[in-house]
Motif scaffolding. Structure first.
Motif: not given
Length: 210
Positions: A2-21
């Motif tokens: 997927k194009k821009n996969a790295k950016e999408a992964i980082v964005k998703a990780a930040i949201l989940l790390f912040n909300s779920k730990g």
């Protein structure tokens, strides 16, 4: 891939790390939210620990860059410089509120990543804060105080809204994610600088407490 996969992964990780730990978030959760294959995470970051380290580095590289740029204003005076630091760091944290909140919470847990941050970025941060306060004492702009305690107080002002976002919203009705927050909160930080730190009474040169 997927194009821009790295950016999408980082964005998703930040949201989940912040909300779920961090511990409550799985690689599968991140891949699902980012709409990528788990193999994509392994390709870019090896594993969840590698993704965590990237998030820390991504945050602190920008954080220190903001400090370095703000320090260029030191020739205008220590008070002006400290206000510039406050403005730039607060704006950066608000623009990256999920990442900021997660990183600050994670910094309270002793880990290899945190120790590495302390031995690099935190020492750089201390260097710039110390130089600003020392200049303020030297130029008779600041009342003499203990520098470690000044750093503690100033960092507390900058970190509090992001360390305790739930408390800020539910108890104090202050919303760090709102556009007006930076402007309003900066006035309070400037007041601390002007009224607590600065002095209109001449101070004897060399009166520095370290």
């Amino acid at each position: 891939m997927k194009k821009n996969a790295k950016e999408a992964i980082v964005k998703a990780a930040i949201l989940l790390f912040n909300s779920k730990g961090y511990s409550g978030t799985s690689v599968r959760d991140i891949a699902s939210l980012a709409k990528v294959n788990i193999a994509g995470i392994a390709y870019h970051f090896e594993n969840k620990a590698g993704l965590l380290e990237y998030c820390f580095t991504h945050f602190f590289e920008q954080y220190i860059q903001k400090m370095e740029e703000a320090y260029f204003s030191i020739d205008k005076g220590a008070r002006v410089c400290l206000k510039q630091v406050a403005s730039d760091l607060l704006q950066f944290q608000c623009e990256n509120i999920h990442l900021t909140s997660f990183v600050y919470r994670e910094m309270s847990v002793d880990s290899q990543v945190v120790r590495e941050v302390m031995s690099t970025y935190s020492l750089k941060e201390k260097y710039y804060f110390q130089k600003i306060f020392e200049r303020g004492f030297e130029w008779n702009e600041f009342r003499p105080h203990s520098i470690p305690y000044l750093i503690t107080q100033f960092k507390a002002l900058l970190m509090m809204p992001f360390l305790n976002t739930h408390y800020m919203r539910e108890v104090l009705y202050v919303f760090p994610n709102e556009a007006f927050f930076v402007q309003k909160y900066l006035k309070d930080i400037y007041f601390w600088i002007d009224q607590t730190l600065c002095s209109e009474i001449p101070i004897k040169k060399g009166a520095v407490i370290k």
